[in-house]
Motif scaffolding. Structure first.
Motif, PDB file in Angstrom:
ATOM      1  N   UNK A 266      57.001  43.905   8.196  1.00  0.00           N
ATOM      2  CA  UNK A 266      55.559  43.287   8.371  1.00  0.00           C
ATOM      3  C   UNK A 266      55.573  43.094   9.974  1.00  0.00           C
ATOM      4  N   UNK A 267      54.666  43.873  10.706  1.00  0.00           N
ATOM      5  CA  UNK A 267      54.614  43.624  12.095  1.00  0.00           C
ATOM      6  C   UNK A 267      53.763  42.303  12.248  1.00  0.00           C
ATOM      7  N   UNK A 268      54.251  41.458  13.395  1.00  0.00           N
ATOM      8  CA  UNK A 268      53.741  40.237  13.585  1.00  0.00           C
ATOM      9  C   UNK A 268      52.680  40.645  15.058  1.00  0.00           C
ATOM     10  N   UNK A 269      51.524  40.700  15.129  1.00  0.00           N
ATOM     11  CA  UNK A 269      50.723  41.086  16.128  1.00  0.00           C
ATOM     12  C   UNK A 269      50.240  40.117  16.788  1.00  0.00           C
ATOM     13  N   UNK A 270      50.317  40.168  18.218  1.00  0.00           N
ATOM     14  CA  UNK A 270      50.096  39.450  19.014  1.00  0.00           C
ATOM     15  C   UNK A 270      48.812  39.732  19.614  1.00  0.00           C
ATOM     16  N   UNK A 271      47.675  38.759  19.468  1.00  0.00           N
ATOM     17  CA  UNK A 271      46.324  38.775  19.713  1.00  0.00           C
ATOM     18  C   UNK A 271      46.131  38.334  21.294  1.00  0.00           C
ATOM     19  N   UNK A 272      46.224  39.176  22.193  1.00  0.00           N
ATOM     20  CA  UNK A 272      45.843  38.732  23.637  1.00  0.00           C
ATOM     21  C   UNK A 272      44.476  38.051  23.811  1.00  0.00           C
ATOM     22  N   UNK A 273      43.646  38.799  23.018  1.00  0.00           N
ATOM     23  CA  UNK A 273      42.021  38.369  23.265  1.00  0.00           C
ATOM     24  C   UNK A 273      41.960  36.846  22.350  1.00  0.00           C
ATOM     25  N   UNK A 274      42.618  36.495  21.374  1.00  0.00           N
ATOM     26  CA  UNK A 274      42.802  35.266  20.993  1.00  0.00           C
ATOM     27  C   UNK A 274      43.153  33.959  21.747  1.00  0.00           C
ATOM     28  N   UNK A 275      44.045  34.292  22.746  1.00  0.00           N
ATOM     29  CA  UNK A 275      44.523  33.609  23.402  1.00  0.00           C
ATOM     30  C   UNK A 275      43.871  33.598  25.069  1.00  0.00           C
ATOM     31  N   UNK A 276      43.120  34.526  24.967  1.00  0.00           N
ATOM     32  CA  UNK A 276      42.180  34.861  26.251  1.00  0.00           C
ATOM     33  C   UNK A 276      43.518  35.151  27.444  1.00  0.00           C
ATOM     34  N   UNK A 277      44.421  35.739  27.287  1.00  0.00           N
ATOM     35  CA  UNK A 277      45.674  35.807  28.174  1.00  0.00           C
ATOM     36  C   UNK A 277      45.434  36.242  29.620  1.00  0.00           C
ATOM     37  N   UNK A 278      44.452  37.253  29.697  1.00  0.00           N
ATOM     38  CA  UNK A 278      44.122  37.797  31.004  1.00  0.00           C
ATOM     39  C   UNK A 278      43.193  36.666  32.038  1.00  0.00           C
ATOM     40  N   UNK A 279      42.294  36.134  30.912  1.00  0.00           N
ATOM     41  CA  UNK A 279      41.488  35.234  31.503  1.00  0.00           C
ATOM     42  C   UNK A 279      42.315  33.977  32.079  1.00  0.00           C
ATOM     43  N   UNK A 280      43.189  33.710  31.391  1.00  0.00           N
ATOM     44  CA  UNK A 280      44.102  32.633  31.566  1.00  0.00           C
ATOM     45  C   UNK A 280      44.892  32.644  33.002  1.00  0.00           C
ATOM     46  N   UNK A 281      45.367  34.014  33.058  1.00  0.00           N
ATOM     47  CA  UNK A 281      45.996  34.511  34.332  1.00  0.00           C
ATOM     48  C   UNK A 281      45.206  34.228  35.632  1.00  0.00           C
ATOM     49  N   UNK A 282      44.023  34.739  35.507  1.00  0.00           N
ATOM     50  CA  UNK A 282      42.992  34.670  36.527  1.00  0.00           C
ATOM     51  C   UNK A 282      42.591  33.391  36.820  1.00  0.00           C
ATOM     52  N   UNK A 283      42.536  32.664  35.970  1.00  0.00           N
ATOM     53  CA  UNK A 283      42.205  31.209  36.124  1.00  0.00           C
ATOM     54  C   UNK A 283      43.293  30.371  36.699  1.00  0.00           C
ATOM     55  N   UNK A 284      44.535  30.776  36.303  1.00  0.00           N
ATOM     56  CA  UNK A 284      45.925  30.082  37.154  1.00  0.00           C
ATOM     57  C   UNK A 284      45.982  30.512  38.567  1.00  0.00           C
ATOM     58  N   UNK A 285      45.650  31.699  38.876  1.00  0.00           N
ATOM     59  CA  UNK A 285      45.560  32.236  40.239  1.00  0.00           C
ATOM     60  C   UNK A 285      44.688  31.583  41.175  1.00  0.00           C
ATOM     61  N   UNK A 286      43.512  31.017  40.405  1.00  0.00           N
ATOM     62  CA  UNK A 286      42.270  30.049  41.113  1.00  0.00           C
ATOM     63  C   UNK A 286      42.948  28.732  41.377  1.00  0.00           C
ATOM     64  N   UNK A 287      43.762  28.429  40.260  1.00  0.00           N
ATOM     65  CA  UNK A 287      44.228  27.078  40.644  1.00  0.00           C
ATOM     66  C   UNK A 287      45.124  26.976  41.796  1.00  0.00           C
ATOM     67  N   UNK A 288      46.187  27.985  41.844  1.00  0.00           N
ATOM     68  CA  UNK A 288      46.730  28.142  42.812  1.00  0.00           C
ATOM     69  C   UNK A 288      46.344  28.365  44.353  1.00  0.00           C
ATOM     70  N   UNK A 289      45.283  28.999  44.348  1.00  0.00           N
ATOM     71  CA  UNK A 289      44.423  28.972  45.512  1.00  0.00           C
ATOM     72  C   UNK A 289      43.873  27.827  45.921  1.00  0.00           C
ATOM     73  N   UNK A 290      43.474  27.034  45.108  1.00  0.00           N
ATOM     74  CA  UNK A 290      42.763  25.553  45.168  1.00  0.00           C
ATOM     75  C   UNK A 290      43.873  24.679  45.759  1.00  0.00           C
ATOM     76  N   UNK A 291      45.198  24.812  44.926  1.00  0.00           N
ATOM     77  CA  UNK A 291      46.093  23.988  45.645  1.00  0.00           C
ATOM     78  C   UNK A 291      46.516  24.059  47.112  1.00  0.00           C
ATOM     79  N   UNK A 292      46.438  25.579  47.557  1.00  0.00           N
ATOM     80  CA  UNK A 292      46.608  25.895  48.946  1.00  0.00           C
ATOM     81  C   UNK A 292      45.259  25.894  49.878  1.00  0.00           C
TER      82      UNK A 292
END
Length: 418
Positions: A266-292
């Protein structure tokens, strides 16, 4: 050929002993710490995050590109003030020579200024050391990670430095020009990583997860049930067999074959859309830019236009770069000049150099300054690296200006000849 000629030319006598060049701040794990995302972060490891790397390099490159010059302001007998640049003098190696031509025997000004800012952002402090006579007049950068500020019983500040040969030396504060950020006591600063460590660690964890999924050929994890009792070695064998079949992008979408002992798969499917993975990466990039304190448009995020970026460049200069520039200018005046020279001499980064790419705005500004008597034509041509001309050394102003409160001149009647 050039190479052959170089090999047959006279050779300098080799030194009797050589040592490797120290790079005390270049160790990947110097200043390391672990985050809650189980990522080890250090000033060098953090540069593996593209956003943080770009923030550091863009800020340090922009500051290194700006000429740092020394000026002197004098008041003439007629009451006018005259400001002129102090020219570099290689004979006495004055401060102008050190900051514009050769800070020390190894570095050019660009490398020197960039290295100072990299230490400042990565470690919170940049320390510029000028050894006293009879040493040759030079500017060196003390490694922050092996330097500790200390007070003596009289309240004098000293810097304890551990040199590459293991020697410890106390350097008085009068010989050191400090530049710092995020200071809580005015003596020692804190780096961006002190506050952004968890955010950068989260971003590194996201990249590691992305790499792990890519390494599995973008295939999901799975649950396998077999018709036997397995020990640890047996479970590892099944796990390795499945991993070998799906690992790598070349195996994406391939068919996995098991023997009859496997009763359930039985495969265990990882739903990137459920975690909004790509959006989280971009949001984290903006946080890093804000720190700098780094503008998002320089990360190619959001809508951009030539006109809006021009205004954002001005805001970037004012909000991001100016705090570093002003502090360097003020501490240089205090540490690099005598008390007598501090009254009339000062240091200034030529901020206009960062806006040189906008030729139209620069030409319009020069034209306004020339016709208002603020700038000589030759000064404008010098900025554009062009030769001056004889009449260009004068100030000009349009004739429709008059003194404030002055009496208007009578208009001559052309008919009466008066």
């Amino acid at each position: 050929m050039i190479v052959t000629g170089a090999l047959t030319s006279s050779k300098a006598a080799p030194p009797a002993k050589v040592e490797p060049i120290p790079d005390q701040g270049g160790s990947l794990y110097a200043g390391r710490g672990q985050t809650r995302a189980q990522q080890v972060i250090s000033p060098e490891l953090a540069k593996r995050v593209a956003t943080y790397f770009r923030c550091l390099n863009t800020i340090s490159n922009d500051i290194a590109n700006m000429p740092l010059q020394q000026f002197q302001r004098a008041r003439l007998n007629n009451g006018l003030r005259l400001t002129h640049q102090i020219p570099p003098d290689p004979n006495v190696r004055n401060i102008s020579y050190l900051i514009e031509v050769s800070p020390n025997r190894w570095m050019i000004p660009f490398v020197f200024k960039k290295t100072v800012i990299m230490w400042l952002l990565s470690w919170g402090n940049a320390l510029i050391w000028q050894p006293p006579p009879p040493a040759l007049r030079e500017l060196f950068i003390l490694p922050t990670n092996v330097t500790t500020p200390k007070f003596d019983p009289s309240g004098n500040l000293w810097y304890e430095v551990r040199f590459p040969n293991g020697e410890k030396r106390f350097i008085p504060s009068v010989e050191v020009t400090p530049v710092m950020i995020n200071s809580t006591n005015g003596i020692w600063g804190r780096s961006v990583l002190e506050y952004a460590r968890e955010t950068i660690g989260l971003r590194m964890g996201m990249s590691a997860t992305q790499s792990s999924v890519q390494g599995q050929g973008l295939n999901p994890a799975a649950y396998i049930q077999v018709d036997s009792i397995l020990d640890k070695k047996g479970r590892d064998n099944y796990r390795e067999a499945y991993s070998d079949g799906i690992s790598g992008s070349d195996n994406a979408g391939t068919l996995i074959v098991f023997d009859k002992k496997v009763t359930k798969f039985e495969p265990i499917t990882m739903q990137f859309r459920d975690a909004q993975f790509l959006e989280s990466m971009q949001s984290t990039d903006l946080e890093i830019a804000n720190f700098c304190n780094f503008p998002a448009y320089k990360l190619n995020m959001g809508k951009q236009s030539y006109q809006s970026n021009e205004q954002q460049d001005l805001d970037y200069l004012k909000s991001t770069l100016d705090p570093h520039l002003v502090q360097w200018e003020q501490t240089a005046r205090l540490h690099w000049l005598s008390e007598a020279d501090q009254q009339s001499n000062y240091f200034k980064f030529i901020r206009e150099s960062i806006l040189r790419t906008n030729a139209k705005s620069r030409a319009e500004l020069h034209e306004i300054q020339i016709r208002s008597g603020t700038m000589q034509p030759n000064e404008s041509r010098e900025i554009e690296d062009r030769d001056g001309y004889e009449e260009g050394g004068k100030f000009y102003m349009t004739k429709n200006y008059g003194p404030v409160g002055g009496e208007p001149k009578p208009v001559q009647d052309s008919k009466s000849g008066e």
